[in-house]
Design a protein around this motif. Structure first.
Motif, short mmCIF file in Angstrom:
data_model
loop_
_atom_site.label_atom_id
_atom_site.label_comp_id
_atom_site.label_asym_id
_atom_site.label_seq_id
_atom_site.Cartn_x
_atom_site.Cartn_y
_atom_site.Cartn_z
N PRO A 142 6.99 -7.19 8.92
CA PRO A 142 7.60 -5.85 8.94
C PRO A 142 7.37 -5.08 7.66
CG PRO A 142 9.11 -7.48 9.85
CD PRO A 142 7.95 -8.23 9.28
N GLU A 143 7.35 -5.77 6.53
CA GLU A 143 7.16 -5.08 5.24
C GLU A 143 5.79 -4.43 5.17
OE1 GLU A 143 10.13 -8.29 4.97
OE2 GLU A 143 8.02 -8.24 5.63
N GLY A 144 4.77 -5.14 5.64
CA GLY A 144 3.43 -4.56 5.63
C GLY A 144 3.31 -3.41 6.60
N ALA A 145 3.87 -3.59 7.81
CA ALA A 145 3.80 -2.53 8.81
C ALA A 145 4.54 -1.28 8.35
CB ALA A 145 4.38 -3.03 10.14
N ALA A 146 5.70 -1.47 7.73
CA ALA A 146 6.48 -0.33 7.27
C ALA A 146 5.75 0.43 6.16
CB ALA A 146 7.85 -0.80 6.78
N ALA A 147 5.16 -0.31 5.22
CA ALA A 147 4.42 0.35 4.14
C ALA A 147 3.26 1.16 4.70
CB ALA A 147 3.93 -0.68 3.13
N ALA A 148 2.55 0.59 5.66
CA ALA A 148 1.42 1.30 6.26
C ALA A 148 1.88 2.54 7.01
CB ALA A 148 0.65 0.37 7.18
N LEU A 149 2.99 2.45 7.71
CA LEU A 149 3.51 3.62 8.43
C LEU A 149 3.82 4.76 7.47
CD1 LEU A 149 5.86 1.98 11.09
CD2 LEU A 149 3.89 3.45 11.57
N ARG A 150 4.41 4.45 6.34
CA ARG A 150 4.73 5.51 5.36
C ARG A 150 3.45 6.09 4.76
NH1 ARG A 150 10.21 4.78 5.20
NH2 ARG A 150 10.97 2.63 5.09
N VAL A 164 0.85 -1.18 0.00
CA VAL A 164 0.00 0.00 0.00
C VAL A 164 0.89 1.24 0.00
CG1 VAL A 164 -0.19 0.20 2.51
CG2 VAL A 164 -2.04 1.03 1.07
N THR A 165 0.49 2.26 -0.75
CA THR A 165 1.28 3.49 -0.80
C THR A 165 0.54 4.69 -0.23
OG1 THR A 165 0.54 3.88 -3.08
CG2 THR A 165 2.63 2.70 -2.78
N ASP A 166 -0.78 4.61 -0.11
CA ASP A 166 -1.54 5.67 0.54
C ASP A 166 -2.81 5.08 1.11
OD1 ASP A 166 -3.63 5.77 -1.52
OD2 ASP A 166 -2.11 6.73 -2.75
N PHE A 167 -3.49 5.85 1.94
CA PHE A 167 -4.66 5.32 2.63
C PHE A 167 -5.79 4.98 1.67
CE2 PHE A 167 -4.77 6.28 7.43
CZ PHE A 167 -3.59 5.57 7.59
N SER A 168 -5.85 5.64 0.52
CA SER A 168 -6.91 5.30 -0.42
C SER A 168 -6.77 3.86 -0.90
CB SER A 168 -6.91 6.27 -1.60
OG SER A 168 -5.73 6.13 -2.37
N GLY A 169 -5.56 3.32 -0.87
CA GLY A 169 -5.38 1.92 -1.23
C GLY A 169 -6.09 1.00 -0.27
N PHE A 170 -5.97 1.27 1.04
CA PHE A 170 -6.70 0.49 2.04
C PHE A 170 -8.21 0.62 1.83
CE2 PHE A 170 -2.93 1.10 5.06
CZ PHE A 170 -2.53 -0.23 4.99
N ALA A 171 -8.66 1.86 1.61
CA ALA A 171 -10.09 2.09 1.46
C ALA A 171 -10.65 1.39 0.23
CB ALA A 171 -10.37 3.59 1.38
#
Length: 272
Positions: free
Chosen positions: A176-184, A65-72
């Motif tokens: 860690p890869e998922g958590a790091a992407a979400a943090l960014r 994921v690169t931005d919150f709209s990806g999660f949405a």
């Protein structure tokens, strides 16, 4: 991008109910088991859907994921696949911010918002640097050191050993890869403050009285900004009142959901 999400889908799935489906969005760095008490308690009366966000739980970490709209958009696509047209969205912490982004992108489908232990403002420059640095650290060191450090802020120091073990286990199991992407992505989220003032559906704001990540003052500000909102401050809980005090959290949620259900047009149950 969608049905690739892992999820639980429990409870009634017919169209002869006036109870609006409930979608539960977990926080960082957790997974859908964060909602275990609610997944166990609510499906007898309504449909409850809890996805693992991309990069968390059993959902894949790629594409990141690169931005919150990806999660949405992932959540929207999953609900399309499940043929759930309208729903209540509930999110805690980062999940609450993702819920706000969902409302920004497809408000016509949302019948209510539950915002737990979260806040709407964009990240500060210092916060961006801090989240980026933490992302780098998680990639370099893994999740355990972070989990050890924050456990007794995620839940109160006086929380039960079982709750602490559950929360610590979710954190250390996260990739860690998922958590790091979400943090960014979280570091670069938009400001949802103006969005809240225009929300046209009922909202429930919940916060643990001892939350130090998103204190009661944040909940008070959200409650004041939302046009139609209830506020519940849960004593004896920190950042995860749904796990720390599930009986209190669930009672508040159930009473509020009854109000949302009552707003459905008579004789026209929500499409599932």
């Amino acid at each position: 991008m969608a049905p690739f999400l892992a999820y639980e889908d429990k409870g009634p799935d017919t169209t002869d109910t006036h109870r609006v489906p409930l979608v539960l969005v977990h926080g960082h760095p957790f997974d859908r088991t964060m909602w275990a008490p609610q997944l166990d308690g609510f499906p007898g009366t309504r449909r409850v859907i809890a996805p693992d966000l991309r990069g968390y739980g059993a959902s894949p970490t790629a594409p990141a994921v690169t931005d919150f709209s990806g999660f949405a958009r992932d959540i929207e696509a999953l609900l399309d696949e499940l043929e759930v047209e309208s729903f209540v969205l509930a999110g805690l912490s980062m999940g609450g911010q993702i819920v706000m982004d969902c409302y920004r992108l497809f408000p016509e489908r949302v019948r209510g918002l539950v915002l737990a232990d979260t806040f709407p403002s964009a990240e500060t420059p210092e916060g961006v640097r801090s989240r980026d640095a933490m992302a780098d650290r998680l990639l370099a060191e893994g999740m355990r050191g972070y989990a050890d450090e924050v456990l007794e802020r995620m839940v109160a120091p006086y929380a039960s050993a079982e709750v602490k073990a559950h929360v610590h286990g979710m954190m250390t199991a996260t990739a860690p890869e998922g958590a790091a992407a979400a943090l960014r992505a979280r570091a670069r989220r938009p400001d949802y403050s103006a969005l809240l003032t225009g929300v046209s559906v009922p909202a429930l704001v919940v916060v643990g009285a001892d939350d130090t990540f998103t204190p009661v003052s944040d909940a008070l500000a959200m409650h004041a900004a939302l046009p139609d909102a209830e506020l519940h401050i849960i004593e004896g809980a920190a950042h995860m009142p749904n796990l720390e005090r599930p009986e209190v959290f669930d009672r508040a949620l159930e009473e509020w959901l009854a109000r949302v259900d009552a707003r459905q047009p008579s004789g026209a149950p929500p499409r599932l």
